[in-house]
Design an enzyme around this catalytic site. Sequence first.
Site, PDB file in Angstrom:
ATOM      1  N   GLY A  28      21.046 -11.172 -10.246  1.00 25.63           N
ATOM      2  CA  GLY A  28      20.340 -12.340 -10.773  1.00 25.63           C
ATOM      3  C   GLY A  28      20.731 -13.570  -9.981  1.00 25.63           C
ATOM      4  O   GLY A  28      21.782 -13.579  -9.335  1.00 25.63           O
ATOM      5  N   CYS A  38      25.870  -6.550  -8.721  1.00 24.24           N
ATOM      6  CA  CYS A  38      25.930  -7.967  -8.383  1.00 24.24           C
ATOM      7  C   CYS A  38      26.138  -8.831  -9.636  1.00 24.24           C
ATOM      8  O   CYS A  38      27.207  -8.784 -10.219  1.00 24.24           O
ATOM      9  CB  CYS A  38      24.692  -8.371  -7.573  1.00 24.24           C
ATOM     10  N   TYR A  39      25.125  -9.564 -10.085  1.00 23.29           N
ATOM     11  CA  TYR A  39      25.288 -10.352 -11.318  1.00 23.29           C
ATOM     12  C   TYR A  39      25.680  -9.428 -12.474  1.00 23.29           C
ATOM     13  O   TYR A  39      26.534  -9.762 -13.298  1.00 23.29           O
ATOM     14  CB  TYR A  39      23.970 -11.073 -11.640  1.00 23.29           C
ATOM     15  N   HIS A  83      24.789  -4.426  -3.076  1.00 23.29           N
ATOM     16  CA  HIS A  83      23.466  -3.949  -3.515  1.00 23.29           C
ATOM     17  C   HIS A  83      23.182  -2.548  -2.982  1.00 23.29           C
ATOM     18  O   HIS A  83      22.742  -2.398  -1.845  1.00 23.29           O
ATOM     19  CB  HIS A  83      22.379  -4.914  -3.030  1.00 23.29           C
ATOM     20  N   GLU A 143      20.793  -0.736  -3.772  1.00 24.05           N
ATOM     21  CA  GLU A 143      19.345  -0.476  -3.763  1.00 24.05           C
ATOM     22  C   GLU A 143      18.668  -0.907  -2.469  1.00 24.05           C
ATOM     23  O   GLU A 143      17.531  -0.522  -2.214  1.00 24.05           O
ATOM     24  CB  GLU A 143      18.674  -1.150  -4.978  1.00 24.05           C
ATOM     25  N   GLY A 187     -13.166  -1.197  -5.839  1.00 23.57           N
ATOM     26  CA  GLY A 187     -13.153  -0.630  -4.493  1.00 23.57           C
ATOM     27  C   GLY A 187     -11.750  -0.551  -3.918  1.00 23.57           C
ATOM     28  O   GLY A 187     -11.522   0.052  -2.877  1.00 23.57           O
ATOM     29  N   GLY A 188     -10.782  -1.152  -4.600  1.00 24.27           N
ATOM     30  CA  GLY A 188      -9.384  -1.046  -4.172  1.00 24.27           C
ATOM     31  C   GLY A 188      -8.822   0.307  -4.603  1.00 24.27           C
ATOM     32  O   GLY A 188      -9.437   1.019  -5.398  1.00 24.27           O
ATOM     33  N   ASP A 204      -6.330   1.108  -6.507  1.00 24.27           N
ATOM     34  CA  ASP A 204      -5.947   1.282  -7.917  1.00 24.27           C
ATOM     35  C   ASP A 204      -7.164   1.647  -8.772  1.00 24.27           C
ATOM     36  O   ASP A 204      -7.159   2.657  -9.476  1.00 24.27           O
ATOM     37  CB  ASP A 204      -5.318  -0.006  -8.486  1.00 24.27           C
ATOM     38  N   SER A 205      -8.194   0.817  -8.680  1.00 22.46           N
ATOM     39  CA  SER A 205      -9.340   1.101  -9.557  1.00 22.46           C
ATOM     40  C   SER A 205     -10.078   2.349  -9.103  1.00 22.46           C
ATOM     41  O   SER A 205     -10.619   3.094  -9.919  1.00 22.46           O
ATOM     42  CB  SER A 205     -10.277  -0.096  -9.647  1.00 22.46           C
ATOM     43  N   SER A 206     -10.070   2.641  -7.784  1.00 18.92           N
ATOM     44  CA  SER A 206     -10.751   3.860  -7.323  1.00 18.92           C
ATOM     45  C   SER A 206     -10.016   5.099  -7.826  1.00 18.92           C
ATOM     46  O   SER A 206     -10.637   6.101  -8.194  1.00 18.92           O
ATOM     47  CB  SER A 206     -10.828   3.903  -5.797  1.00 18.92           C
ATOM     48  N   LYS A 232       2.446   0.711  -6.608  1.00 12.33           N
ATOM     49  CA  LYS A 232       1.317   0.893  -5.697  1.00 12.33           C
ATOM     50  C   LYS A 232       1.448   2.160  -4.837  1.00 12.33           C
ATOM     51  O   LYS A 232       0.500   2.923  -4.685  1.00 12.33           O
ATOM     52  CB  LYS A 232       1.234  -0.335  -4.781  1.00 12.33           C
TER      53      LYS A 232
END
Length: 512
Positions: free
Chosen positions: A57, A84-85, A171, A173, A226-227, A229-231, A368
Amino acid sequence: MDAILVLNFGGQYCHLIARRIRDSGVYSEIVPNDMTIDGINDMKDRLNIKGIILSGGPLSIYEKDSPQMDKGIIRSGIPILGICYGHQLLAHYLNGKVVKAEKQEYGYSHAVIKSAKGIFSGLSKTEEVWMSHGDTVVSMPADSEIAASTENCPVAAFASKGMKVFGVQWHPEVVHTKNGKLLLDNFIFGVCGAVQGWNPDKDVSEYTDMISGKVGKGNALIALSGGVDSSTAALLSSKSLGKRLTAVFIDTGLMRNNESEQVKNIAAKLGINLLCIDAGKNFLKALKGVSDPEEKRKVIGREFIREFEKVARDVNADYLIQGTIYPDRIESGSIGKSSVIKTHHNVGGLPSDIKFKGVIEPLRDLYKDEVKKLALKLGMPKNMVYRQPFPGPGLAVRIIGSIDPEKIRILRRADAIIAYEAESSGFSDKLWQYFAVLTDIKSTGVKGDARTYGSVVAIRMVESTDAMTANFAKPPYELLERISTRLTGEIPEVTRVVYDVTHKPPSTIEWE
Ligand code: XMP
């Protein structure tokens, strides 16, 4: 399903933690820092919570309003790893001492591993780790032992004697920490005993069953932009509902060049019946005089729903299906108390008097790149899967300030030039997105020996894997020069071109 929760203390890498865990095949969700142990217990009918990670954080734990946590979680017996935090907060709660570091550490550091047990097993004596901190833990939390130190950080890592609670100042990650994945896997599998059960592209039937279960015998609409995600959501819904699904593309009038044609082609290739609605006039009218970015997004969200409601009445559809993904919900502040970065048109923008029986979001838990994997699994052609994302609010969030048809026309031309040059040079292959922004700044120029006073266009090109973080790309000067020459030469209203050199964070990819 086994799951690891990530308590969000506002760190920029919070998402990376969840991503890394998912990449290891274990489901992970981000929850707000003020989640209580009761709240966690309530999640147990849905998830088998095996461990909790406290993220980094930006604040010091001593700062006024710095995020705290329910101590009941630490006492619960669920394995905990503070990063970290999170490491500092754990140490503080467990009676260790945290002070402002004399020398702050940002970047690479070497950690001397003192105890290669628990999450540290398999690590070398000295590990290259990535640090970013101002405070430091200087004395040990109760009932714990020091697991690692660095030159400037005496308690760079600790482990509780019971080996259930760990803290690391670095970190694990980020890719810069060489054995970060090993450390996280040690925690997830070795300490928490989690079993892999997360594979977003594994059981397509789970998604299709969920959709048909919700829609029942009725009909549904899918909003198709048409992206990817929606496709992907449309492909799943079409498999699930067949002819009971109507896909709708709303032309908001805020689209790129030839967008409608491209979306029609995409739908045809995917075998989905598409209804195209030309709603440009309605959107422009609703946006008249609106210049605040959040207001724009809300107006657009509302207009989208109004258009869908009209179609829904015509085709007798009860449900609206959307391609909302996990980061959309987080950035829109709809996950617990995460802060609102921007209201994605398809999340926070939905009006409260929505007239559907329900909204279904089959991809709501996916990042994504997980959606992309699923899309490939469903057989979507690669050029569709890797098509550059285009935000639902379209050019509206790339025109700074109020919107009018003239500005849309200028931006559309600028965008087409950038896209053409980035693609034909091959540079776009490296990019997540490449586009133009029409700023609200006017600037003096000289064209053909005469003074001009016109618009400033910004070029934005970013590299990213999931849009949660992004780097500005470093295109060759020749490419920038070509774009700049064309923008100022072919669009009379443009007098100046600038290149955006900001990463996300601290900025976002889109300007609004
Ligand atoms: P930001 O600007 O938040 O964008 O860094 C992250 C990614 O999301 C896209 N974006 C949106 N997509 N509706 C969408 O469907 C929206 O309201 C929206 N806002 C941003 C953006 O293009 C980038 O890929």
